[in-house]
Design an enzyme around this catalytic site. Structure first.
Site, mmCIF file in Angstrom:
data_model
loop_
_atom_site.group_PDB
_atom_site.id
_atom_site.type_symbol
_atom_site.label_atom_id
_atom_site.label_comp_id
_atom_site.label_asym_id
_atom_site.label_seq_id
_atom_site.Cartn_x
_atom_site.Cartn_y
_atom_site.Cartn_z
ATOM 1 N N HIS A 123 67.384 -3.669 44.998
ATOM 2 C CA HIS A 123 66.028 -3.651 44.628
ATOM 3 C C HIS A 123 65.421 -4.142 43.235
ATOM 4 O O HIS A 123 64.278 -4.363 42.819
ATOM 5 C CB HIS A 123 65.531 -2.015 44.546
ATOM 6 C CG HIS A 123 66.242 -1.402 43.411
ATOM 7 N ND1 HIS A 123 67.659 -1.021 43.282
ATOM 8 C CD2 HIS A 123 65.613 -0.687 42.241
ATOM 9 C CE1 HIS A 123 67.859 -0.603 42.144
ATOM 10 N NE2 HIS A 123 66.624 -0.297 41.509
ATOM 11 N N ASP A 124 66.795 -4.752 42.495
ATOM 12 C CA ASP A 124 66.190 -5.292 41.296
ATOM 13 C C ASP A 124 66.339 -7.009 41.368
ATOM 14 O O ASP A 124 66.080 -7.736 40.524
ATOM 15 C CB ASP A 124 67.045 -4.900 40.203
ATOM 16 C CG ASP A 124 66.804 -3.417 39.789
ATOM 17 O OD1 ASP A 124 65.693 -2.897 39.977
ATOM 18 O OD2 ASP A 124 67.585 -2.651 39.219
ATOM 19 N N ASP A 153 51.020 6.821 55.240
ATOM 20 C CA ASP A 153 50.217 6.389 54.105
ATOM 21 C C ASP A 153 50.721 5.220 53.429
ATOM 22 O O ASP A 153 50.483 5.034 52.443
ATOM 23 C CB ASP A 153 50.640 7.684 53.253
ATOM 24 C CG ASP A 153 52.115 7.848 52.801
ATOM 25 O OD1 ASP A 153 52.957 6.855 53.486
ATOM 26 O OD2 ASP A 153 52.487 8.602 52.074
ATOM 27 N N GLU A 209 75.888 2.312 37.261
ATOM 28 C CA GLU A 209 75.135 1.029 36.896
ATOM 29 C C GLU A 209 75.365 0.612 35.641
ATOM 30 O O GLU A 209 74.878 1.304 34.704
ATOM 31 C CB GLU A 209 73.520 1.120 37.586
ATOM 32 C CG GLU A 209 72.908 -0.203 37.545
ATOM 33 C CD GLU A 209 71.647 -0.517 37.001
ATOM 34 O OE1 GLU A 209 70.818 -1.391 37.276
ATOM 35 O OE2 GLU A 209 71.530 0.445 36.320
ATOM 36 N N ASN A 220 54.233 9.020 58.208
ATOM 37 C CA ASN A 220 52.878 9.705 58.266
ATOM 38 C C ASN A 220 51.807 8.712 57.880
ATOM 39 O O ASN A 220 50.615 9.164 57.486
ATOM 40 C CB ASN A 220 52.843 10.740 57.074
ATOM 41 C CG ASN A 220 53.152 10.364 55.801
ATOM 42 O OD1 ASN A 220 53.505 9.405 55.634
ATOM 43 N ND2 ASN A 220 52.971 11.177 54.768
ATOM 44 N N ASP A 272 72.101 5.535 37.283
ATOM 45 C CA ASP A 272 71.195 4.381 36.694
ATOM 46 C C ASP A 272 71.714 4.355 35.225
ATOM 47 O O ASP A 272 71.707 5.168 34.450
ATOM 48 C CB ASP A 272 69.867 4.858 36.877
ATOM 49 C CG ASP A 272 68.785 3.590 36.544
ATOM 50 O OD1 ASP A 272 68.824 2.869 37.318
ATOM 51 O OD2 ASP A 272 68.300 3.896 35.498
ATOM 52 N N ASP A 315 70.522 8.288 43.858
ATOM 53 C CA ASP A 315 70.209 7.298 42.651
ATOM 54 C C ASP A 315 69.627 8.220 41.785
ATOM 55 O O ASP A 315 68.304 8.856 42.155
ATOM 56 C CB ASP A 315 69.220 6.390 43.064
ATOM 57 C CG ASP A 315 69.490 5.135 42.344
ATOM 58 O OD1 ASP A 315 69.657 5.361 40.934
ATOM 59 O OD2 ASP A 315 69.118 3.852 42.632
ATOM 60 N N ASP A 322 58.070 4.353 57.194
ATOM 61 C CA ASP A 322 56.754 5.236 56.853
ATOM 62 C C ASP A 322 56.380 6.125 58.316
ATOM 63 O O ASP A 322 56.120 5.661 59.125
ATOM 64 C CB ASP A 322 55.514 4.590 56.436
ATOM 65 C CG ASP A 322 54.432 5.354 56.414
ATOM 66 O OD1 ASP A 322 54.295 6.674 56.240
ATOM 67 O OD2 ASP A 322 53.270 4.827 56.562
HETATM 68 C C1 GLC Z 1 67.877 0.170 36.780
HETATM 69 C C2 GLC Z 1 67.427 0.354 38.181
HETATM 70 C C3 GLC Z 1 65.925 -0.146 37.680
HETATM 71 C C4 GLC Z 1 65.086 0.416 36.927
HETATM 72 C C5 GLC Z 1 65.755 0.472 35.564
HETATM 73 C C6 GLC Z 1 65.218 1.682 34.529
HETATM 74 O O1 GLC Z 1 68.344 -1.051 36.222
HETATM 75 O O2 GLC Z 1 68.190 -0.423 38.979
HETATM 76 O O3 GLC Z 1 65.080 -0.452 39.175
HETATM 77 O O4 GLC Z 1 63.900 -0.336 36.558
HETATM 78 O O5 GLC Z 1 67.418 0.851 35.784
HETATM 79 O O6 GLC Z 1 65.618 2.813 35.061
HETATM 80 CA CA CA Z 2 54.805 8.051 54.255
#
Ligand code: GLC
Ligand code: CA
Length: 627
Positions: free
Chosen positions: A372-373, A40, A295, A38, A222, A113, A36
């Site tokens: 991230h999942d 926030d 994905e 700035n 995605d 992404d 980050d």
């Molecule tokens: C993919 C993304 C996930 C998101 C889902 C719906 O699996 O990696 O984070 O919630 O798609 O877009």
């Molecule tokens: Ca920021």
């Protein structure tokens, strides 16, 4: 002599043509949690620019940015409100252009992404589609998937089909003002766009071309295998389902006593999916030197995967796919919240099947364990690995960088980040986890018992999506949340309790750290093309704690032996794999390098890469036996 030639020829056959994404290392940035600038509390694009040198030092080639388009952030940007605008939380187009320029100056590529299966319900297309149902704006009428209710004799209304959404509840959402349902595979604020409509597809191709024309190097697409949904008329012997009067078939009943049913076979890998992806390739990717990384989290097998990465120019769809079998081993029936114990041979079988199938199809695998999942890897793949267990994180690095495919790491993986162990409600920011938590509470209110809530807490701590989304610790400074943000600013998610030891600054100074190990592994892989391109073969498939395999390329032979267990183990190199193995990299350096290996004694989570340069078997067996 002839035997030697055939051995080399065999290896050469397996050699893959090099393209820039094949030998690359991809680094996924979840922008909100990266840096980050700035104050926030949310990471931003300027933060990414600030850390470009960090990625160069680590040896990264491609940066994958989690969604940066304008979004109400219902699902952290996987709900796009405007594909042509940067999310103001992250900056603006000028910041993005700067980032792209500065990355390219350093030889780093950027992939974006993008969710094309659905938008946000805030997207203007959706608003106009709703309006169109009331008259006017014909163009947008079929941009989304609208369904009529099924009404029984008593005038009770039910949704067009019984499909359950990935996040929770029914996949159809009722819009009273137009008396229609819309379909959403994921959350209710993420309506699916209608790929059957050629105008919609053209709009999507325009979006992709806009960013590619700017110079981005590709996309992580995605949920890309969810675009084609099954209709009544698509049901045939291979597809289960029961026709309904709405035109949308009901999924088979897998959970009795409730309306919504799991419907992967109805919305994933549908009948027109290959047609759509071929069109996307022809209309977009064939015209650029850009990577398409698809994905496929909803129901993909290696056999189906082969069709998506076919290299035949007329069939071409995607360069790479992200598949999930190895990270779903701990789920019961694909339900991530119901945890299951798994055995190492299952993991070996899943990984080996994908390695072989992708190569057979002339394609290329992706190698990853965190994103991230998904929760952090060490506690997941190395059972009982205690917190901070350096070896476990290093073992996973050896494993990833010695498999065949494009390696993708998630921010913080190179620091050996672990899941924050304690449950806290403050940690629940993710929509999927929030829904699950609310359902657990509702169950409690219905008399579900406290233990259910305790189980939910355990499931959230080990599988919830916020665990890997917490801010990256850059230094040990308390006031700035480990250098993530400004003095006294509050990060959007709490920082890791052990941020001071995990932080990048401390690890980069330490030659024995996970960070240094990752950097060295990336270098080592580059110095040994055999570790990138070599043919993969599993060794000792049934061993309960050792995962061993060979990689063969040209005249170079590699043997990788990894102890995924917490006990010491002795492992003898099978005779069939010859002699002359010399260790070139170990998780721990207690054993002197340079000694020939026939038998290994590996400590908890120890791993070793061995190499030899000849085809010759010590026992005099014929060369062709050595594989
Ligand atoms: C993919 C993304 C996930 C998101 C889902 C719906 O699996 O990696 O984070 O919630 O798609 O877009
Ligand atoms: Ca920021």
């Amino acid at each position: 002599m002839t035997v030697v030639v055939s051995c080399y020829a065999l290896s050469r056959l397996a050699e893959q043509k090099s393209t820039w994404w094949k030998d690359a290392v991809v680094y996924q940035i979840f922008v909100s949690s990266f840096k980050d600038t700035n104050g926030d509390g949310y990471g931003d694009l300027r933060g990414v620019i600030e850390k470009l040198e960090y990625m160069i030092d680590l040896g990264i080639n491609i940066v994958w940015l989690s969604p940066i388009f304008d979004s109400p952030m219902y699902d952290m940007g996987y709900d796009t409100a405007d594909y042509y605008r940067i999310n103001p939380i992250f900056g603006d187009m000028e910041d993005f252009d700067n980032l792209l320029e500065q990355a390219h100056q350093r030889g780093l590529r950027i992939i974006l992404d993008i969710a094309l299966n659905h938008t946000s319900s805030e997207h203007v297309w959706f608003k106009r589609s709703v309006k169109a149902a009331k008259g006017g704006d014909e163009y947008f009428k079929d941009f989304y998937i609208w369904g009529d209710p099924i009404v029984d004799e008593d005038r009770n209304r039910r949704p067009p089909s019984n499909w359950e959404s990935v996040f929770e509840g029914c996949m159809w959402e009722w819009v009273p003002e137009i008396q229609k349902y819309y379909l959403h595979v994921f959350g209710r604020a993420q309506p699916d766009v209608n790929w059957e409509n050629p105008n919609l597809r053209n709009e999507l191709w325009k979006v992709l071309r806009f960013w590619l024309d700017k110079g981005v190097d590709g996309f992580r697409l995605d949920a890309i295998n969810c675009m084609s949904k099954v209709r009544n008329q698509d049901l045939c012997a291979q597809r289960p389902g029961k026709p309904t009067v709405s035109g949308w078939p009901d999924a088979p009943i897998s959970t009795p006593n409730r309306f919504e049913q799991k419907a992967n076979e109805m919305f994933a890998n549908g009948p027109r999916i290959h047609e759509y992806l071929k069109e996307m390739h022809q209309q977009v990717f064939a015209r650029y030197d850009a990577l398409s990384l698809g994905e496929m989290s909803c129901g993909i097998t290696p056999e189906l995967g082969q069709d998506f990465i076919a290299r035949d120019p007329n069939e071409q769809q995607l360069d790479l796919i992200l598949h999930f079998e190895h990270v779903e081993l701990d789920c019961v029936d694909g339900d991530k919240w119901v945890l299951r114990d798994w055995e190492l041979p299952e993991l070996k079988a899943a990984v080996s099947k994908w390695q072989t199938c992708m190569a057979e199809a002339g394609g290329w695998d992706t190698i990853w364990i965190e994103n991230h999942d998904q929760p952090r890897g060490a506690s997941r793949f190395c059972k009982d690995a205690e917190r901070g267990q350096l070896n476990a994180a290093k073992l996973l690095a050896i494993w990833l960088f010695t498999l065949q495919g494009t390696v993708i790491i998630f921010q913080g993986q190179e620091l050996g980040m672990t899941n924050p162990e304690e449950f806290s409600e403050e940690m629940i920011r993710d929509i999927e986890t929030r829904i699950y938590w609310d359902v657990a509470h509702a169950d409690l209110a219905l008399g579900g018992g406290d233990h259910k809530l305790e189980m939910a807490k355990k499931a959230i701590t080990s599988k919830g999506r916020d665990a890997s989304r917490i801010p990256i610790p850059w230094n040990s400074n308390h006031e700035t949340s480990g250098g993530f943000t400004d003095n006294s600013a509050k990060p959007w998610l709490p920082i890791h309790p052990h941020f001071a030891t995990l932080c990048a600054e401390a690890q980069r100074r330490n030659p024995a750290s996970v960070w240094t190990f990752y950097r060295d592994m990336i270098r080592l892989r580059r110095q040994h093309p055999g570790l990138i391109y070599g043919t993969y073969q599993l060794v000792d498939e049934h061993h309960p704690s050792v995962f061993a395999y060979t990689r063969i390329h040209g005249g170079n032979f590699y043997l990788i032996v990894l102890n995924f267990g917490r006990e010491y183990v002795e492992w003898e190199v099978p005779q069939a794999h010859g002699r002359g193995w010399v260790p070139i990299k170990l998780t721990s350096d207690y054993e002197p390098l340079g000694l020939e290996v026939t038998k290994l004694r590996l400590g908890p989570y120890d791993g070793v890469i061995c190499k030899r340069e000849s085809c010759k078997a010590a026992n005099g067996d014929s060369e062709s036996d050595i594989v």
